[in-house]
Scaffold this motif. Structure first.
Motif, mmCIF file in Angstrom:
data_model
loop_
_atom_site.group_PDB
_atom_site.id
_atom_site.type_symbol
_atom_site.label_atom_id
_atom_site.label_comp_id
_atom_site.label_asym_id
_atom_site.label_seq_id
_atom_site.Cartn_x
_atom_site.Cartn_y
_atom_site.Cartn_z
ATOM 1 N N ARG A 72 51.704 -14.451 -97.539
ATOM 2 C CA ARG A 72 51.792 -14.377 -98.990
ATOM 3 C C ARG A 72 52.960 -15.196 -99.496
ATOM 4 N N ASP A 73 52.821 -15.660 -100.717
ATOM 5 C CA ASP A 73 53.857 -16.400 -101.408
ATOM 6 C C ASP A 73 54.077 -15.680 -102.729
ATOM 7 N N ASN A 74 55.073 -14.822 -102.766
ATOM 8 C CA ASN A 74 55.293 -14.005 -103.960
ATOM 9 C C ASN A 74 55.704 -14.848 -105.166
ATOM 10 N N ALA A 75 56.357 -15.966 -104.932
ATOM 11 C CA ALA A 75 56.728 -16.842 -106.037
ATOM 12 C C ALA A 75 55.498 -17.400 -106.736
ATOM 13 N N LYS A 76 54.413 -17.562 -105.993
ATOM 14 C CA LYS A 76 53.158 -18.053 -106.553
ATOM 15 C C LYS A 76 52.162 -16.935 -106.816
ATOM 16 N N ASN A 77 52.564 -15.703 -106.541
ATOM 17 C CA ASN A 77 51.685 -14.546 -106.725
ATOM 18 C C ASN A 77 50.348 -14.738 -106.006
ATOM 19 N N THR A 78 50.424 -15.205 -104.778
ATOM 20 C CA THR A 78 49.226 -15.550 -104.031
ATOM 21 C C THR A 78 49.316 -15.042 -102.598
ATOM 22 N N VAL A 79 48.201 -14.547 -102.097
ATOM 23 C CA VAL A 79 48.086 -14.154 -100.706
ATOM 24 C C VAL A 79 46.994 -15.005 -100.066
ATOM 25 N N TYR A 80 47.152 -15.303 -98.781
ATOM 26 C CA TYR A 80 46.240 -16.187 -98.073
ATOM 27 C C TYR A 80 45.683 -15.499 -96.834
ATOM 28 N N LEU A 81 44.529 -15.964 -96.421
ATOM 29 C CA LEU A 81 43.957 -15.557 -95.149
ATOM 30 C C LEU A 81 43.464 -16.809 -94.431
ATOM 31 N N GLN A 82 44.185 -17.201 -93.398
ATOM 32 C CA GLN A 82 43.768 -18.316 -92.566
ATOM 33 C C GLN A 82 42.842 -17.789 -91.487
ATOM 34 N N MET A 83 41.640 -18.316 -91.437
ATOM 35 C CA MET A 83 40.626 -17.850 -90.511
ATOM 36 C C MET A 83 40.260 -18.991 -89.571
ATOM 37 N N ASN A 84 40.529 -18.798 -88.297
ATOM 38 C CA ASN A 84 40.224 -19.786 -87.276
ATOM 39 C C ASN A 84 39.213 -19.228 -86.288
ATOM 40 N N SER A 85 38.603 -20.118 -85.528
ATOM 41 C CA SER A 85 37.629 -19.727 -84.509
ATOM 42 C C SER A 85 36.589 -18.771 -85.080
ATOM 43 N N LEU A 86 36.046 -19.132 -86.206
ATOM 44 C CA LEU A 86 35.114 -18.252 -86.900
ATOM 45 C C LEU A 86 33.844 -18.035 -86.092
ATOM 46 N N LYS A 87 33.324 -16.827 -86.201
ATOM 47 C CA LYS A 87 32.125 -16.411 -85.506
ATOM 48 C C LYS A 87 31.069 -15.992 -86.509
ATOM 49 N N PRO A 88 29.799 -16.050 -86.141
ATOM 50 C CA PRO A 88 28.758 -15.606 -87.066
ATOM 51 C C PRO A 88 28.975 -14.177 -87.562
ATOM 52 N N GLU A 89 29.535 -13.314 -86.741
ATOM 53 C CA GLU A 89 29.773 -11.941 -87.153
ATOM 54 C C GLU A 89 30.881 -11.809 -88.194
ATOM 55 N N ASP A 90 31.590 -12.898 -88.477
ATOM 56 C CA ASP A 90 32.565 -12.897 -89.561
ATOM 57 C C ASP A 90 31.911 -13.088 -90.922
ATOM 58 N N THR A 91 30.644 -13.381 -90.946
ATOM 59 C CA THR A 91 29.930 -13.589 -92.203
ATOM 60 C C THR A 91 29.992 -12.329 -93.055
ATOM 61 N N ALA A 92 30.488 -12.469 -94.265
ATOM 62 C CA ALA A 92 30.648 -11.335 -95.170
ATOM 63 C C ALA A 92 31.184 -11.834 -96.500
ATOM 64 N N VAL A 93 31.194 -10.931 -97.468
ATOM 65 C CA VAL A 93 31.944 -11.168 -98.690
ATOM 66 C C VAL A 93 33.355 -10.660 -98.455
ATOM 67 N N TYR A 94 34.329 -11.503 -98.696
ATOM 68 C CA TYR A 94 35.720 -11.154 -98.468
ATOM 69 C C TYR A 94 36.387 -10.820 -99.795
ATOM 70 N N TYR A 95 37.079 -9.690 -99.808
ATOM 71 C CA TYR A 95 37.733 -9.188 -101.007
ATOM 72 C C TYR A 95 39.229 -9.080 -100.791
#
Length: 121
Positions: A72-95
């Motif tokens: 997260r970068d609180n100065a930018k009021n933003t949170v991130y999720l870096q996703m690597n080595s993605l798999k088909p089972e990662d398929t979803a709506v992310y909230y």
């Protein structure tokens, strides 16, 4: 109350990477814990990764450990999720969720609209 907007979802092949972002507005002065959740078709929403306001401690579901990274970068009021080595089972709506006062127990009462992540085989 804080308002959240996710971005960065899309279609990617297995083994690829995506970086999600969640921009916050409203009561951003509150020291919210932030987390990513996901919901696949036919399944309940599940916790993916969480981070304290300070960013010092992070938490991950067993299924994504070693592959995903939350920050997260609180100065930018933003949170991130870096996703690597993605798999088909990662398929979803992310909230993106904002919780207070606890990162693990929340409660997480503020949510974004979600962003679709689809991983093809």
């Amino acid at each position: 109350q804080v308002q959240l907007v996710e971005a960065g979802g899309g279609l990617v092949q297995a083994g690829g990477s995506l970086r999600l972002s969640c921009a916050a507005s409203g009561r951003t002065f509150v020291r919210y814990a932030m987390a990513w959740f996901r919901q696949a078709v036919g399944k309940e929403r599940e916790f993916v990764a969480g981070i304290r306001w300070s960013g010092g401690d992070t938490y991950y579901a067993d299924s994504v450990k070693g592959r995903f990274s939350i920050s997260r970068d609180n100065a930018k009021n933003t949170v991130y999720l870096q996703m690597n080595s993605l798999k088909p089972e990662d398929t979803a709506v992310y909230y993106c969720g904002a919780g207070y006062p606890n990162v693990l127990t929340g409660p997480y009462a503020a949510w974004g609209q979600g962003t679709q992540v689809t991983v093809s085989s």
